[in-house]
Design an enzyme around this catalytic site. Sequence first.
Site, PDB file in Angstrom:
ATOM      1  N   ARG A 120       0.817  -1.227   0.000  1.00  0.00           N
ATOM      2  CA  ARG A 120       0.000   0.000   0.000  1.00  0.00           C
ATOM      3  C   ARG A 120       0.846   1.270   0.000  1.00  0.00           C
ATOM      4  NH1 ARG A 120      -2.727  -3.073   3.859  1.00  0.00           N
ATOM      5  NH2 ARG A 120      -4.571  -4.087   2.989  1.00  0.00           N
ATOM      6  N   LYS A 142       2.033  11.720  -9.976  1.00  0.00           N
ATOM      7  CA  LYS A 142       1.101  10.855 -10.712  1.00  0.00           C
ATOM      8  C   LYS A 142       1.866   9.644 -11.231  1.00  0.00           C
ATOM      9  CE  LYS A 142      -1.042  13.692 -13.675  1.00  0.00           C
ATOM     10  NZ  LYS A 142      -2.036  13.935 -14.733  1.00  0.00           N
ATOM     11  N   GLU A 184       6.890  20.574 -23.552  1.00  0.00           N
ATOM     12  CA  GLU A 184       6.406  20.860 -22.197  1.00  0.00           C
ATOM     13  C   GLU A 184       7.108  22.096 -21.622  1.00  0.00           C
ATOM     14  OE1 GLU A 184       3.823  19.488 -20.898  1.00  0.00           O
ATOM     15  OE2 GLU A 184       3.628  17.557 -21.931  1.00  0.00           O
ATOM     16  N   LYS A 226       6.119  23.748 -12.268  1.00  0.00           N
ATOM     17  CA  LYS A 226       5.258  22.587 -12.000  1.00  0.00           C
ATOM     18  C   LYS A 226       5.158  22.325 -10.501  1.00  0.00           C
ATOM     19  CE  LYS A 226       3.725  18.045 -13.141  1.00  0.00           C
ATOM     20  NZ  LYS A 226       3.762  16.821 -13.945  1.00  0.00           N
ATOM     21  N   GLU A 236      -5.337  16.932  -8.841  1.00  0.00           N
ATOM     22  CA  GLU A 236      -5.862  17.452 -10.087  1.00  0.00           C
ATOM     23  C   GLU A 236      -7.309  17.897  -9.989  1.00  0.00           C
ATOM     24  OE1 GLU A 236      -5.412  14.683 -13.355  1.00  0.00           O
ATOM     25  OE2 GLU A 236      -4.110  16.159 -14.283  1.00  0.00           O
ATOM     26  N   ARG A 240      -4.167  22.501 -11.037  1.00  0.00           N
ATOM     27  CA  ARG A 240      -3.283  21.643 -11.816  1.00  0.00           C
ATOM     28  C   ARG A 240      -3.732  21.548 -13.280  1.00  0.00           C
ATOM     29  NH1 ARG A 240      -0.334  16.364  -9.344  1.00  0.00           N
ATOM     30  NH2 ARG A 240       0.597  15.648 -11.237  1.00  0.00           N
ATOM     31  N   ASN A 244      -2.386  21.211 -18.306  1.00  0.00           N
ATOM     32  CA  ASN A 244      -2.994  20.513 -19.430  1.00  0.00           C
ATOM     33  C   ASN A 244      -3.082  21.370 -20.691  1.00  0.00           C
ATOM     34  OD1 ASN A 244      -3.726  17.855 -19.448  1.00  0.00           O
ATOM     35  ND2 ASN A 244      -5.917  18.312 -19.504  1.00  0.00           N
ATOM     36  N   HIS A 247      -3.032  19.901 -24.193  1.00  0.00           N
ATOM     37  CA  HIS A 247      -3.150  18.455 -24.072  1.00  0.00           C
ATOM     38  C   HIS A 247      -4.501  17.910 -24.530  1.00  0.00           C
ATOM     39  CE1 HIS A 247       0.603  18.920 -22.000  1.00  0.00           C
ATOM     40  NE2 HIS A 247       0.687  17.641 -21.693  1.00  0.00           N
ATOM     41  N   HIS A 251      -3.689  14.884 -26.674  1.00  0.00           N
ATOM     42  CA  HIS A 251      -4.013  13.488 -26.351  1.00  0.00           C
ATOM     43  C   HIS A 251      -4.780  12.835 -27.506  1.00  0.00           C
ATOM     44  CE1 HIS A 251      -3.636  14.279 -21.770  1.00  0.00           C
ATOM     45  NE2 HIS A 251      -2.540  13.716 -22.246  1.00  0.00           N
ATOM     46  N   HIS A 263       4.813  12.149 -27.326  1.00  0.00           N
ATOM     47  CA  HIS A 263       3.896  12.989 -26.549  1.00  0.00           C
ATOM     48  C   HIS A 263       4.085  14.474 -26.861  1.00  0.00           C
ATOM     49  CE1 HIS A 263       1.404  14.166 -23.164  1.00  0.00           C
ATOM     50  NE2 HIS A 263       2.392  14.891 -22.665  1.00  0.00           N
TER      51      HIS A 263
HETATM   52  N1  NAD Z   1       3.230  10.988 -14.440  1.00  0.00           N
HETATM   53  C1  NAD Z   1       3.079  12.088 -15.116  1.00  0.00           C
HETATM   54  O1  NAD Z   1       2.682  13.141 -14.593  1.00  0.00           O
HETATM   55  C2  NAD Z   1       3.425  12.091 -16.580  1.00  0.00           C
HETATM   56  C3  NAD Z   1       3.488  13.312 -17.268  1.00  0.00           C
HETATM   57  C4  NAD Z   1       3.861  13.271 -18.612  1.00  0.00           C
HETATM   58  C5  NAD Z   1       4.154  12.072 -19.236  1.00  0.00           C
HETATM   59  N2  NAD Z   1       4.072  10.918 -18.526  1.00  0.00           N
HETATM   60  C6  NAD Z   1       4.396   9.629 -19.161  1.00  0.00           C
HETATM   61  O2  NAD Z   1       5.748   9.678 -19.599  1.00  0.00           O
HETATM   62  C7  NAD Z   1       5.921   8.766 -20.683  1.00  0.00           C
HETATM   63  C8  NAD Z   1       6.739   9.434 -21.748  1.00  0.00           C
HETATM   64  O3  NAD Z   1       7.988   9.772 -21.197  1.00  0.00           O
HETATM   65  P1  NAD Z   1       9.284  10.000 -22.105  1.00  0.00           P
HETATM   66  O4  NAD Z   1       8.955  10.943 -23.183  1.00  0.00           O
HETATM   67  O5  NAD Z   1      10.374  10.277 -21.172  1.00  0.00           O
HETATM   68  O6  NAD Z   1       9.437   8.604 -22.856  1.00  0.00           O
HETATM   69  P2  NAD Z   1      10.148   7.221 -22.481  1.00  0.00           P
HETATM   70  O7  NAD Z   1      10.176   6.938 -21.060  1.00  0.00           O
HETATM   71  O8  NAD Z   1       9.471   6.224 -23.371  1.00  0.00           O
HETATM   72  O9  NAD Z   1      11.642   7.444 -22.988  1.00  0.00           O
HETATM   73  C9  NAD Z   1      11.896   7.735 -24.334  1.00  0.00           C
HETATM   74  C10 NAD Z   1      13.012   6.865 -24.881  1.00  0.00           C
HETATM   75  O10 NAD Z   1      14.264   7.370 -24.456  1.00  0.00           O
HETATM   76  C11 NAD Z   1      15.054   6.327 -23.868  1.00  0.00           C
HETATM   77  N3  NAD Z   1      15.903   6.992 -22.879  1.00  0.00           N
HETATM   78  C12 NAD Z   1      15.531   7.515 -21.702  1.00  0.00           C
HETATM   79  N4  NAD Z   1      16.546   8.188 -21.138  1.00  0.00           N
HETATM   80  C13 NAD Z   1      17.600   8.059 -21.981  1.00  0.00           C
HETATM   81  C14 NAD Z   1      18.916   8.571 -21.962  1.00  0.00           C
HETATM   82  N5  NAD Z   1      19.360   9.370 -20.978  1.00  0.00           N
HETATM   83  N6  NAD Z   1      19.739   8.241 -22.989  1.00  0.00           N
HETATM   84  C15 NAD Z   1      19.295   7.486 -24.028  1.00  0.00           C
HETATM   85  N7  NAD Z   1      18.042   7.021 -24.119  1.00  0.00           N
HETATM   86  C16 NAD Z   1      17.204   7.305 -23.099  1.00  0.00           C
HETATM   87  C17 NAD Z   1      14.038   5.385 -23.325  1.00  0.00           C
HETATM   88  O11 NAD Z   1      14.564   4.116 -23.116  1.00  0.00           O
HETATM   89  C18 NAD Z   1      12.982   5.435 -24.441  1.00  0.00           C
HETATM   90  O12 NAD Z   1      13.336   4.651 -25.523  1.00  0.00           O
HETATM   91  C19 NAD Z   1       4.537   8.347 -21.129  1.00  0.00           C
HETATM   92  O13 NAD Z   1       4.302   7.040 -20.675  1.00  0.00           O
HETATM   93  C20 NAD Z   1       3.610   9.322 -20.419  1.00  0.00           C
HETATM   94  O14 NAD Z   1       2.347   8.758 -20.128  1.00  0.00           O
HETATM   95  C21 NAD Z   1       3.720  10.909 -17.220  1.00  0.00           C
END
Ligand code: NAD
Length: 358
Positions: A120, A142, A184, A226, A236, A240, A244, A247, A251, A263
């Site tokens: 938990r 999140k 972003e 942020k 949210e 918050r 968005n 977005h 989305h 994204h």
């Molecule tokens: N929790 C939240 O508030 C929130 C907000 C925005 C996005 N997200 C989530 O984040 C995800 C997208 O994140 P992202 O854009 O970082 O994508 P990702 O995590 O898929 O990473 C992108 C790519 O880069 C590679 N990578 C990462 N760091 C690296 C580095 N230093 N050197 C070389 N390669 C590297 C990864 O292995 C992957 O192939 C989505 O799943 C989205 O839903 C969450």
Amino acid sequence: MTGATRIRVTGERPYDVVIGRGATAEIVGLVGHGTQRALLVHPPALDDQVPAIERDLRGAGLEVTRAVVPDGEAAKTSEVAAALWSLLGSRGFTRTDVVVGVGGGATTDLAGFVAATWLRGVATVLVPTTLLGMVDAAVGGKTAIDTAEGKNLVGAFHPPAGVLCDLDTLRTLPEAELVSGMAEVVKTGFVGDPQVLELVEADPVAALDPAGEVLPELVERSVRFKAGVVAGDLRESGDREVLNYGHTLGHAVEKVEQYQWRHGEAVSVGLVYAAELAAAVGRLTPDVVQRHRAVLSAVGLPTTYDGPWPDLLAAMRIDKKARGSVLRFVVLDGVGRPGRLEGPDDDLLAATYERIRR
Ligand SMILES: NC(=O)c1ccc[n+]([C@@H]2O[C@H](COP(=O)([O-])OP(=O)(O)OC[C@H]3O[C@@H](n4cnc5c(N)ncnc54)[C@H](O)[C@@H]3O)[C@@H](O)[C@H]2O)c1
């Protein structure tokens, strides 16, 4: 780490986001005292960078288990989460142990979710290694995994115990990922910190240089913004929502493109659409709309789109952030002045889409 910046995210369980170059020493401080075990979750892309973190944790007396998870979104599944739960169980992880997620937003979302659900809720320390992860995904609490029905449908609000942004890790990040994260950053500029826009506009190439001096400031400013927003609204329910911006259509583009677009690329199109929408209802002047197009294209982000409008509209209507059946958009009444547009009529939405159509 020399010259690291610490940004406090206040709230029920305050934590620090540490931003600087050279990760090693700070991780131990963020994990905290009294922790015996750490599960270190990362994708194969971080194989070369994780050993330093592992060594430091072991040096501080922690028992470290490494878990290599699939790259990117493929990690955000119930199967991968279940495999990590099994590992935590077999290694006897207790409430005082920690899950450390090292990777992009996909990895930190997964690590956070596993930490939120094990017993938990155990502590998690996030080490984002993408620009998007640093300025967005790892900050705010999140966490989520995907299901066959859609992205981020199963999750929890679970603030980390700390976040470590080592800017040096961005040196290995593919350029397209860096550009995606910049959407972003630019969003932050329009919604809350005009200085961010000025920095990007002044030198877009420097803004994208992981070894330079501009990117650290952009990361710091974006995290600070942020942090300020989420501190007052973990779940949210209100403020918050400004995060968005761009977005709602973004989305929908991601969904229509079956998540083959990054994204940030989808958000970039969504930002231009939201700006056009605000202009169409007389809330924003055309020069600010043009400013959106100019700054986003200067960093290599798309500002037009040509997907089928009925599909986009349908996707926007079922977005989980729509409340009831009324579509809501974050729009600007000027740079740094976010507001809300509720229930614009379908003709206006369609006519505005024509303005961003390729
Ligand atoms: N929790 C939240 O508030 C929130 C907000 C925005 C996005 N997200 C989530 O984040 C995800 C997208 O994140 P992202 O854009 O970082 O994508 P990702 O995590 O898929 O990473 C992108 C790519 O880069 C590679 N990578 C990462 N760091 C690296 C580095 N230093 N050197 C070389 N390669 C590297 C990864 O292995 C992957 O192939 C989505 O799943 C989205 O839903 C969450």
